[in-house]
Design an enzyme around this catalytic site. Sequence first.
Site, PDB file in Angstrom:
ATOM      1  N   ASP A  37       4.553 -14.029   9.128  1.00  0.00           N
ATOM      2  CA  ASP A  37       5.819 -12.726   8.495  1.00  0.00           C
ATOM      3  C   ASP A  37       6.074 -11.107   8.798  1.00  0.00           C
ATOM      4  O   ASP A  37       5.476 -10.457   8.541  1.00  0.00           O
ATOM      5  CB  ASP A  37       5.628 -12.800   6.627  1.00  0.00           C
ATOM      6  N   HIS A  38       6.479 -11.579  10.013  1.00  0.00           N
ATOM      7  CA  HIS A  38       6.293  -9.969  10.758  1.00  0.00           C
ATOM      8  C   HIS A  38       7.892  -9.336  10.971  1.00  0.00           C
ATOM      9  O   HIS A  38       8.563 -10.098  10.576  1.00  0.00           O
ATOM     10  CB  HIS A  38       6.078 -10.139  12.158  1.00  0.00           C
ATOM     11  N   GLY A 106      -0.906  -6.495   4.208  1.00  0.00           N
ATOM     12  CA  GLY A 106       0.002  -5.928   5.265  1.00  0.00           C
ATOM     13  C   GLY A 106      -0.585  -4.931   6.353  1.00  0.00           C
ATOM     14  O   GLY A 106      -1.349  -4.711   5.979  1.00  0.00           O
ATOM     15  N   GLU A 107       0.665  -4.727   7.309  1.00  0.00           N
ATOM     16  CA  GLU A 107       0.342  -3.578   8.413  1.00  0.00           C
ATOM     17  C   GLU A 107       1.928  -2.868   8.652  1.00  0.00           C
ATOM     18  O   GLU A 107       2.714  -3.273   8.118  1.00  0.00           O
ATOM     19  CB  GLU A 107       0.245  -4.836   9.978  1.00  0.00           C
ATOM     20  N   ASN A 110       4.662  -3.432  10.355  1.00  0.00           N
ATOM     21  CA  ASN A 110       6.266  -4.463   9.733  1.00  0.00           C
ATOM     22  C   ASN A 110       6.796  -3.920   8.564  1.00  0.00           C
ATOM     23  O   ASN A 110       7.703  -3.965   8.260  1.00  0.00           O
ATOM     24  CB  ASN A 110       5.883  -6.100   9.163  1.00  0.00           C
ATOM     25  N   SER A 172     -11.312  -9.817   2.885  1.00  0.00           N
ATOM     26  CA  SER A 172     -12.087  -9.149   3.417  1.00  0.00           C
ATOM     27  C   SER A 172     -13.311  -8.792   3.784  1.00  0.00           C
ATOM     28  O   SER A 172     -14.044  -7.684   4.663  1.00  0.00           O
ATOM     29  CB  SER A 172     -10.803  -8.132   5.121  1.00  0.00           C
ATOM     30  N   GLY A 173     -13.162  -8.294   1.889  1.00  0.00           N
ATOM     31  CA  GLY A 173     -14.425  -7.264   1.536  1.00  0.00           C
ATOM     32  C   GLY A 173     -14.579  -7.683   0.416  1.00  0.00           C
ATOM     33  O   GLY A 173     -13.619  -8.820  -0.208  1.00  0.00           O
ATOM     34  N   THR A 190      -9.078 -14.423   8.608  1.00  0.00           N
ATOM     35  CA  THR A 190      -8.842 -14.651   9.803  1.00  0.00           C
ATOM     36  C   THR A 190     -10.128 -14.991  10.396  1.00  0.00           C
ATOM     37  O   THR A 190     -10.585 -14.441  12.026  1.00  0.00           O
ATOM     38  CB  THR A 190      -7.745 -13.888  10.652  1.00  0.00           C
TER      39      THR A 190
END
Length: 320
Positions: A37-38, A106-107, A110, A172-173, A190
Amino acid sequence: MVNVGYTLMCEQTGPKQLVDHAVRAEAAGFDHLVMSDHYYPWLDSQGHSPYAWSVLGAVAHATSRAQLMSFVTCPIRRYHPAVVAQKASTIGVLSDGRFTLGLGAGENLNEHVVGGWPHVQQRHEMFEEALQIIRPLLNGETLTFSGNHFDVPDAYVWDRPERPVPMAIAASGPQSATLAAEYGNGVISTEPDPRIIQLYDDAGGAGRPRYGQVAICYGPDEAECRKIVHDQFRWFGLGWKVNADLPGPEAFTAATQFVREEDVAEGISCGPDVDRHVEAFRKFVDAGFTHVAIIQVGGDSQPMFLDWAQEQLLPRLRDL
């Protein structure tokens, strides 16, 4: 037996082709289909980025068996969390209950298109508030919410599948693994890292689905495959702390200008050897993942890959 998935990667394929690939993947025998979803591709050379939710609606209508999943949607900037709950429920109805809402923090790539990218601590706070909004709406509750980052004066989702859409949350943690166990029905990672699975289990997620994703590049010519992954996937090794903050394809091009072809090929299996690709997949199985989706790097190679996967790869993966 692990659930084998196929990735509909919006960054490397246009919308009509994605729907066609989804139909082919289901016919080939893949168990689930995940969709990125980008707003932007990672690199200009990938060349695409259609609106994932429109494509998901078409895929839900065009398929009948495979489970569907967003992998992943960020509900803190581009999309208000109340709207995420509405569209997830709509896909749940269109797919007859086959959809899982995959969520992550998110990133910048995007999310900056609608304004500034928050500091990591702020966006983690926003993400938890978003989960507090989305979950009750998926469950059919009327919601009034007032937080530090989001306000929902009055919301109710009218069209929902018979069973509420499940949520899976990227981790991730320790902090994100705890959020995934508290709010979600599954966890996403991932990396084939058993530590994430253990953190998730320890936080209360034991027995729930664990979703992973592995990138490969199948093709008859290994040298050509290596060129493709270097051209389109050299960002992959930067790590999520970097990937989350770079603002656009130009930044990823600059950040990866010294990444060599051999560097990328060390992390992504390339070529015709089915054993290599099975071993890349096996790392996730050995780490404790129950669902693993494959990315075939290179938009033009998808039909060839799906034919090969049906004949050679999927039978091998069923034996793991």
